[in-house]
Design a protein around this motif. Structure first.
Motif, mmCIF file in Angstrom:
data_model
loop_
_atom_site.group_PDB
_atom_site.id
_atom_site.type_symbol
_atom_site.label_atom_id
_atom_site.label_comp_id
_atom_site.label_asym_id
_atom_site.label_seq_id
_atom_site.Cartn_x
_atom_site.Cartn_y
_atom_site.Cartn_z
ATOM 1 N N HIS A 3 51.135 -22.207 -42.045
ATOM 2 C CA HIS A 3 50.622 -23.370 -41.336
ATOM 3 C C HIS A 3 49.124 -23.436 -41.547
ATOM 4 C CE1 HIS A 3 49.590 -26.056 -38.026
ATOM 5 N NE2 HIS A 3 50.857 -26.432 -38.056
ATOM 6 N N PRO A 4 48.571 -24.637 -41.703
ATOM 7 C CA PRO A 4 47.140 -24.727 -42.001
ATOM 8 C C PRO A 4 46.216 -24.395 -40.833
ATOM 9 C CG PRO A 4 48.086 -26.915 -41.779
ATOM 10 C CD PRO A 4 49.230 -25.942 -41.724
ATOM 11 N N ALA A 5 46.717 -24.244 -39.636
ATOM 12 C CA ALA A 5 45.844 -23.968 -38.488
ATOM 13 C C ALA A 5 45.347 -22.528 -38.509
ATOM 14 C CB ALA A 5 46.584 -24.231 -37.182
ATOM 15 N N ASP A 6 44.075 -22.370 -38.155
ATOM 16 C CA ASP A 6 43.527 -21.036 -37.918
ATOM 17 C C ASP A 6 43.940 -20.637 -36.514
ATOM 18 O OD1 ASP A 6 42.167 -20.810 -40.363
ATOM 19 O OD2 ASP A 6 40.454 -21.927 -39.567
ATOM 20 N N TYR A 7 44.141 -19.357 -36.289
ATOM 21 C CA TYR A 7 44.472 -18.915 -34.942
ATOM 22 C C TYR A 7 43.742 -17.620 -34.642
ATOM 23 C CZ TYR A 7 47.797 -15.921 -37.358
ATOM 24 O OH TYR A 7 48.366 -15.008 -38.199
ATOM 25 N N LYS A 8 43.528 -17.422 -33.349
ATOM 26 C CA LYS A 8 42.801 -16.249 -32.884
ATOM 27 C C LYS A 8 43.484 -15.749 -31.617
ATOM 28 C CE LYS A 8 38.477 -15.215 -30.579
ATOM 29 N NZ LYS A 8 37.250 -15.782 -30.059
ATOM 30 N N VAL A 9 43.587 -14.442 -31.500
ATOM 31 C CA VAL A 9 44.120 -13.813 -30.299
ATOM 32 C C VAL A 9 43.049 -12.882 -29.753
ATOM 33 C CG1 VAL A 9 45.923 -12.328 -29.337
ATOM 34 C CG2 VAL A 9 46.487 -13.923 -31.183
ATOM 35 N N SER A 10 42.739 -13.024 -28.469
ATOM 36 C CA SER A 10 41.766 -12.129 -27.857
ATOM 37 C C SER A 10 42.377 -11.488 -26.622
ATOM 38 C CB SER A 10 40.475 -12.865 -27.501
ATOM 39 O OG SER A 10 40.700 -13.785 -26.464
ATOM 40 N N VAL A 11 41.946 -10.259 -26.357
ATOM 41 C CA VAL A 11 42.421 -9.509 -25.195
ATOM 42 C C VAL A 11 41.204 -9.027 -24.427
ATOM 43 C CG1 VAL A 11 43.731 -7.501 -24.410
ATOM 44 C CG2 VAL A 11 44.490 -8.773 -26.430
ATOM 45 N N GLU A 12 41.205 -9.296 -23.122
ATOM 46 C CA GLU A 12 40.123 -8.835 -22.247
ATOM 47 C C GLU A 12 40.721 -7.967 -21.151
ATOM 48 O OE1 GLU A 12 37.545 -11.910 -20.736
ATOM 49 O OE2 GLU A 12 37.867 -13.104 -22.536
ATOM 50 N N GLY A 13 39.938 -7.054 -20.645
ATOM 51 C CA GLY A 13 40.389 -6.170 -19.577
ATOM 52 C C GLY A 13 41.106 -4.955 -20.140
ATOM 53 N N ARG A 14 41.531 -4.096 -19.241
ATOM 54 C CA ARG A 14 42.226 -2.872 -19.624
ATOM 55 C C ARG A 14 43.709 -3.175 -19.790
ATOM 56 N NH1 ARG A 14 44.923 1.001 -16.753
ATOM 57 N NH2 ARG A 14 44.321 0.049 -14.786
ATOM 58 N N PRO A 15 44.233 -3.105 -21.025
ATOM 59 C CA PRO A 15 45.660 -3.380 -21.225
ATOM 60 C C PRO A 15 46.522 -2.446 -20.379
ATOM 61 C CG PRO A 15 44.532 -3.353 -23.321
ATOM 62 C CD PRO A 15 43.547 -2.846 -22.288
ATOM 63 N N ARG A 16 47.581 -3.003 -19.836
ATOM 64 C CA ARG A 16 48.489 -2.246 -18.975
ATOM 65 C C ARG A 16 49.915 -2.452 -19.436
ATOM 66 N NH1 ARG A 16 45.919 -3.629 -13.081
ATOM 67 N NH2 ARG A 16 43.772 -3.518 -13.771
ATOM 68 N N PHE A 17 50.760 -1.485 -19.088
ATOM 69 C CA PHE A 17 52.178 -1.656 -19.359
ATOM 70 C C PHE A 17 52.717 -2.733 -18.429
ATOM 71 C CE2 PHE A 17 51.596 2.717 -20.895
ATOM 72 C CZ PHE A 17 52.149 2.575 -22.163
ATOM 73 N N LEU A 18 53.616 -3.564 -18.956
ATOM 74 C CA LEU A 18 54.210 -4.633 -18.161
ATOM 75 C C LEU A 18 55.650 -4.296 -17.813
ATOM 76 C CD1 LEU A 18 52.940 -7.708 -20.197
ATOM 77 C CD2 LEU A 18 51.870 -6.622 -18.214
ATOM 78 N N GLU A 19 56.115 -4.844 -16.703
ATOM 79 C CA GLU A 19 57.522 -4.728 -16.344
ATOM 80 C C GLU A 19 58.336 -5.386 -17.457
ATOM 81 O OE1 GLU A 19 59.048 -3.151 -14.031
ATOM 82 O OE2 GLU A 19 57.378 -2.601 -12.733
ATOM 83 N N ALA A 20 59.438 -4.790 -17.817
ATOM 84 C CA ALA A 20 60.237 -5.250 -18.954
ATOM 85 C C ALA A 20 60.674 -6.712 -18.822
ATOM 86 C CB ALA A 20 61.458 -4.347 -19.138
ATOM 87 N N LEU A 21 61.194 -7.098 -17.668
ATOM 88 C CA LEU A 21 61.634 -8.480 -17.486
ATOM 89 C C LEU A 21 60.471 -9.457 -17.584
ATOM 90 C CD1 LEU A 21 64.246 -8.183 -14.602
ATOM 91 C CD2 LEU A 21 64.676 -8.702 -17.002
ATOM 92 N N VAL A 22 59.352 -9.072 -17.010
ATOM 93 C CA VAL A 22 58.164 -9.921 -17.043
ATOM 94 C C VAL A 22 57.646 -10.047 -18.470
ATOM 95 C CG1 VAL A 22 55.762 -10.100 -16.260
ATOM 96 C CG2 VAL A 22 57.565 -9.436 -14.657
#
Length: 163
Positions: A3-22
């Motif tokens: 796809h011609p769109a540029d994309y960016k992913v950013s993460v802020e804060g301390r990553p944490r494990f998430l509940e599986a369903l969530v």
């Protein structure tokens, strides 16, 4: 490129494990938001922001495309399409908030907020549990949260926020 769109992913804060369903519900919401951005928006830039704050997990998907149709935004869906209603249902199931907005300068912003009490895995639970595609956790999302916490120190995403 696919796809011609540029994309960016950013993460802020301390990553944490998430509940599986969530984690699964968030993945499906973000997948739908990205599919809409890549398929319908004619965007040239797509941004995904993930913010781990103490009181909630925030995920924002923003594009600079033509913006969601005002009629679709007001109606909550397009006839015969289930993407937006499905995203809303998933957010409600997690006691989350889903905001969809058309940006003034063009494009669409989707902001998901899921309370920490629902999204983050309790520290006492082992992170060494094995993953099994066919296993469903017996814990329900309602059991994961005791109350919905609206904290004032939460990041605020407005339709014109471009951080």
């Amino acid at each position: 490129t696919i796809h011609p769109a540029d994309y960016k992913v950013s993460v802020e804060g301390r990553p944490r494990f998430l509940e599986a369903l969530v984690q699964e519900e968030i993945l499906l919401i973000v997948r739908e938001a990205l599919a809409n951005a890549f398929t319908h928006s004619e965007a040239t830039n797509i941004v995904v922001e993930v913010i781990y704050s103490p009181n909630a997990l925030h995920v924002c998907v923003r594009d600079n495309g033509r913006g969601i149709d005002e009629f679709v935004l007001k109606a909550g869906s397009r006839s015969g399409h289930w993407g937006l209603p499905g995203m809303s249902e998933r957010a409600k199931k997690m006691r989350g908030e889903l905001q969809i907005a058309r940006q003034k300068e063009g494009g669409t912003q989707i902001h998901l907020r899921v309370p920490a009490a629902v999204s983050y895995r309790a520290k006492s639970r082992s992170s060494r549990t094995s993953w099994n595609l066919f296993r469903r956790t017996s814990r329900k999302i309602d059991e994961l949260a005791t109350e919905f916490d609206q904290a004032s120190d939460e990041p605020h995403f407005s339709p014109n926020n471009h951080s």
